[in-house]
Write an enzyme that holds these catalytic residues in place. Structure first.
Site, PDB file in Angstrom:
ATOM      1  CG  ASN A  92      -1.665   1.226   1.479  1.00 13.48           C
ATOM      2  OD1 ASN A  92      -1.748   2.075   0.600  1.00 13.48           O
ATOM      3  ND2 ASN A  92      -2.250   1.359   2.671  1.00 13.48           N
ATOM      4  CD1 TRP A  93       3.261   0.970  -3.001  1.00  9.41           C
ATOM      5  CD2 TRP A  93       3.350   2.246  -4.845  1.00  9.41           C
ATOM      6  NE1 TRP A  93       3.879   0.242  -3.984  1.00  9.41           N
ATOM      7  CE2 TRP A  93       3.953   0.995  -5.125  1.00  9.41           C
ATOM      8  CE3 TRP A  93       3.288   3.207  -5.854  1.00  9.41           C
ATOM      9  CZ2 TRP A  93       4.497   0.689  -6.377  1.00  9.41           C
ATOM     10  CZ3 TRP A  93       3.835   2.901  -7.100  1.00  9.41           C
ATOM     11  CH2 TRP A  93       4.430   1.660  -7.353  1.00  9.41           C
ATOM     12  CE  LYS A  94      -0.001   3.275   4.840  1.00 10.79           C
ATOM     13  NZ  LYS A  94       0.061   3.385   6.264  1.00 10.79           N
ATOM     14  CG  HIS A 127      -5.742   1.808   5.452  1.00 13.33           C
ATOM     15  ND1 HIS A 127      -5.302   2.774   6.320  1.00 13.33           N
ATOM     16  CD2 HIS A 127      -4.693   0.963   5.261  1.00 13.33           C
ATOM     17  CE1 HIS A 127      -4.035   2.526   6.632  1.00 13.33           C
ATOM     18  NE2 HIS A 127      -3.642   1.432   5.995  1.00 13.33           N
ATOM     19  CD  GLU A 172      -3.183  -2.515   7.536  1.00 13.44           C
ATOM     20  OE1 GLU A 172      -2.084  -2.695   7.025  1.00 13.44           O
ATOM     21  OE2 GLU A 172      -3.909  -1.540   7.277  1.00 13.44           O
ATOM     22  N   GLY A 196       2.681   2.473  10.761  1.00 11.08           N
ATOM     23  CA  GLY A 196       3.602   3.578  10.529  1.00 11.08           C
ATOM     24  C   GLY A 196       4.282   4.078  11.800  1.00 11.08           C
ATOM     25  CB  SER A 245       5.637  -1.318  12.082  1.00 10.80           C
ATOM     26  OG  SER A 245       5.183   0.023  12.254  1.00 10.80           O
ATOM     27  N   GLY A 248       2.986  -0.994   4.284  1.00  3.27           N
ATOM     28  CA  GLY A 248       3.014   0.421   3.931  1.00  3.27           C
ATOM     29  C   GLY A 248       4.438   0.873   3.641  1.00  3.27           C
TER      30      GLY A 248
END
Ligand code: PGA
Length: 254
Positions: free
Chosen positions: A10-12, A97, A169, A175, A214, A235
């Site tokens: 997921n590149w956000k 998400h 998640e 993150g 993470s 991520g």
């Protein structure tokens, strides 16, 4: 043959078109997904077209959008519909998400409507759930996350068990550099799988359950080795092939 393993990036809201293109080329050259270990790439919407084009001829790579709206069309300025994604040959969409739930007030009911719209459009739904730190500290996480999942997938029909992927998640791990321990991840995944089987029947045990938060090369082996962890939604470590490739190799080993 067992459950399918899935690694999803997921590149956000990251990468320029050029950076995205370079990352895709590197993924294509280094990762060789198979029928039993598939890879999803979720770039920003504006890069979906180039991503679909670039990955088209490479099998077992799939393209996911990071979100979309359930309604097919209408007065929703700035939004993109699931049917628009389907028309672009996008394969999947990430739904619910925690960043969507937080910044866009998405409820389980909204996520549920999107899930049904995704199935109707022929897309795979990657449904995300996870508890925040207060819930974890209060010790209510198992019940809380199941309730969230149950509400988010209401009305799931067994004919769509192959069209859904679930990602656990924990919000406190996304993150933050703080990762769930392998035991914490396994306990949650086992609970969710058992609950799915008790509500939807034993065939629901085949639904892949991904861990996210993470996840990186240094902790992936232990997480992926857990019986009920079928892969990861990644991520930060999805933005560099030097991180994402080792994750793929870790998942391949188990
Ligand atoms: P992270 O994000 O790997 O950067 O923690 C995971 C996610 O939000 O899907």
């Amino acid at each position: 043959m067992g459950r399918k393993k899935v690694l999803a990036g997921n590149w956000k809201m990251n990468t320029s078109p050029e950076e995205g293109m370079a990352l895709l080329q590197a993924l294509k050259a280094n990762l060789h997904p198979t029928d039993s270990l598939v890879v999803y790439v979720a770039p920003p919407h504006v890069q979906l077209q180039q991503t679909v084009k670039l990955l088209r001829e490479k099998s077992n790579f799939y393209v996911a959008a990071q979100d979309a709206r359930a309604e097919a069309s209408g007065a929703f300025t700035g939004d993109v519909s699931i049917s628009m994604l389907a028309a672009m040959a996008v394969d999947a969409v990430i739904l619910g998400h925690s960043e969507r739930r937080l910044h866009h007030q998405e409820t389980d009911a909204v996520v549920n409507a999107k899930m049904h719209a995704a199935f109707a459009a022929g897309l795979i739904a990657i449904v995300c759930v996870g508890e925040n730190l207060e819930v974890r500290q209060a010790g209510n996480h198992l019940g809380h996350v199941w309730e969230q999942l149950n509400a988010s997938i209401q009305g799931l029909d067994s004919k769509h068990f192959n069209d859904i992927i679930i990602a656990y998640e924990p919000v406190w791990a996304i993150g933050t550099g703080e990762v769930a321990s392998p035991e914490q991840a396994q306990a949650m995944h086992q609970h969710l799988r058992n609950q799915l089987a008790s509500v939807y029947g034993s065939d629901a045990e085949e639904i892949p359950l991904l861990y996210g938060g993470s996840c990186k090369p240094s902790n992936a082996n232990a997480l992926f080795a857990q019986d009920d962890v079928d892969g990861g939604l990644i991520g930060g470590a999805a933005l560099k092939v030097s991180d994402f490739h080792p994750l793929f190799e870790s998942l391949k080993k188990v």
